[in-house]
Design an enzyme around this catalytic site. Structure first.
Site, PDB file in Angstrom:
ATOM      1  N   GLU A 117     -35.348 -70.863 -22.581  1.00 24.10           N
ATOM      2  CA  GLU A 117     -35.307 -69.570 -21.903  1.00 24.10           C
ATOM      3  C   GLU A 117     -36.712 -69.034 -21.729  1.00 24.10           C
ATOM      4  O   GLU A 117     -37.563 -69.198 -22.604  1.00 24.10           O
ATOM      5  CB  GLU A 117     -34.456 -68.584 -22.725  1.00 24.10           C
ATOM      6  CG  GLU A 117     -34.365 -67.179 -22.160  1.00 24.10           C
ATOM      7  CD  GLU A 117     -35.395 -66.209 -22.733  1.00 24.10           C
ATOM      8  OE1 GLU A 117     -35.509 -65.080 -22.218  1.00 24.10           O
ATOM      9  OE2 GLU A 117     -36.093 -66.599 -23.700  1.00 24.10           O
TER      10      GLU A 117
ATOM     11  N   ARG B 112     -32.040 -57.485 -16.150  1.00 26.71           N
ATOM     12  CA  ARG B 112     -32.910 -58.369 -16.935  1.00 26.71           C
ATOM     13  C   ARG B 112     -32.747 -59.802 -16.448  1.00 26.71           C
ATOM     14  O   ARG B 112     -31.816 -60.506 -16.839  1.00 26.71           O
ATOM     15  CB  ARG B 112     -32.580 -58.272 -18.425  1.00 26.71           C
ATOM     16  CG  ARG B 112     -33.612 -58.939 -19.349  1.00 26.71           C
ATOM     17  CD  ARG B 112     -33.218 -58.808 -20.803  1.00 26.71           C
ATOM     18  NE  ARG B 112     -34.285 -59.219 -21.692  1.00 26.71           N
ATOM     19  CZ  ARG B 112     -35.275 -58.444 -22.118  1.00 26.71           C
ATOM     20  NH1 ARG B 112     -35.308 -57.176 -21.744  1.00 26.71           N
ATOM     21  NH2 ARG B 112     -36.212 -58.895 -22.931  1.00 26.71           N
TER      22      ARG B 112
END
Length: 377
Positions: free
Chosen positions: A166, A209
């Site tokens: 990530e 986000r």
């Protein structure tokens, strides 16, 4: 609770004092728990659970998501001492420190590797700041940018069946795409089939986000037959008012001086045609992205209070909720450190959704994929 009296030599005691974020007895107790948990995790069972490791673990957001999907964490690495304290308090595990000094051979075997490797060298804010200071960024940043290759080193040595990486959305376009090209080529040369997507956490928490997720499956095991799809949420975003506390201390309300400054700052940039300024949230909508710098003035996400009161910043507990952490998650550090920790974290329910899709893919392949590949021969 039983009391056990132990005698340890002076050198060991000093070592524990230097490394512990709590008392020496507390450190020893958690170390013993950690050892027992590790021993249990190394034992194979027939329950279908999988083992995973948590690198650049932060405060454990990715771990929470993969535990919810049925996994067992067998190894953790995180260098920040305050994040270690939060992680230890919530999971009973003391993370290993500097990943560059960890021998990959010593890491327990596992099926899935997780790594949210540092994003500052690739983020828009990080690049802009380093450019202004005349510093390098991306892979030229020797302190953080090259840590990806430690992830690759561990993948090569341990050969997990799958991994999840990530990072910030900007990773894909950093340095005109060259940074991501190197990452993709490195992972593919290691023998992994990649699935990449930029996902927005707003479908799971009331916060815009966007992050890039890289899922890889070992071609030596799956042969490229895995049929993985990233989760496709269908529920509408929840409003930010759903995560707010009913009673908040006055210390979170902006002082008149700070509120005046933020308004003047926003007006100045608006006059120059820029969009910089504070983010006063619509309580029926969602917020901007929570960042690690939130502790400075809270300007990116301000909560209107009405009744002639200045806006306020989120409390650390509200920041935890904004990232999808349960209220049972312990906040054991100062507000300043808590803001940094949650600002650097992941959206937990989004990670859980990805984890479940990965597990479904692995189980589906082991159930059907081998038969398909045998029929094609």
């Amino acid at each position: 609770m039983k009391k056990v009296h132990l005698s340890i030599d002076d050198d060991l005691y000093k070592m524990i004092q230097g490394y512990s974020v709590g008392s020496v007895p507390e450190f020893i107790m958690f170390a013993i728990k950690d050892k027992i948990k590790d021993m249990k995790a190394r034992v194979h069972t027939d329950k279908g659970n999988f083992r995973f490791i948590d690198l650049f673990a932060g405060i454990g957001g990715m771990r929470l998501g993969f535990e919810a999907a049925g996994g067992t964490c067998v190894f953790t690495s995180e260098w920040d001492k305050f994040a270690q304290k939060t992680y230890l308090s919530n999971f009973g595990d003391m993370p290993e420190g500097d990943i560059t000094k960890i021998d990959a051979k010593e890491i327990p075997d596992h099926e899935v590797l997780l790594a949210g490797f540092p994003c500052q060298p690739f983020s828009i804010a990080g690049v802009s700041k380093k450019n202004s200071l005349g510093r390098v960024h991306g892979f030229l940043d020797e302190t953080q940018g090259t840590l990806f290759f430690d992830v690759a080193r561990i993948i090569e040595e341990k050969r997990p069946k799958a991994f999840l990486l990530e990072n910030v959305k900007n990773l894909r376009t950093h340095d005109k795409g060259r940074t991501f090209k190197i990452i993709r080529e490195t992972l593919e040369k290691l023998g992994y089939n990649l699935h990449v997507a930029v996902l927005d956490g707003k479908y799971y928490v009331p916060q815009h986000r966007e992050r890039i997720f890289i899922v890889g499956f070992d071609r030596r095991f799956y042969g490229g037959w895995e049929s993985f799809e990233f989760p496709q949420p269908t529920e509408p975003p929840k409003p930010i008012k759903s995560i707010l506390m009913s009673e908040v201390e006055d210390k979170y309300t902006l002082t008149p001086k700070l509120w005046e400054y933020l308004q003047q700052y926003a007006a100045k940039h608006k006059a120059n045609g820029n969009g910089f300024g504070f983010g006063l949230v619509d309580l029926n909508g969602i917020s901007r992205t929570l960042s690690a710098r939130y502790y400075k003035d809270g300007s990116e996400i301000l909560i209107p209070q009405g009744a002639g009161k200045n806006p306020r910043r989120l409390t650390p507990r509200e920041c935890a909720r904004l990232q999808g952490y349960p209220d049972t998650f312990k906040i054991v550090v100062s507000d300043l450190q808590a803001y940094k920790q949650f600002g650097n974290s992941v959206v937990v329910p989004l990670i859980e959704a990805i984890a479940k899709e990965m597990v479904n893919t692995m189980e589906r392949y082991e159930r059907e994929g081998l038969l398909l590949s045998q029929k094609s021969v």
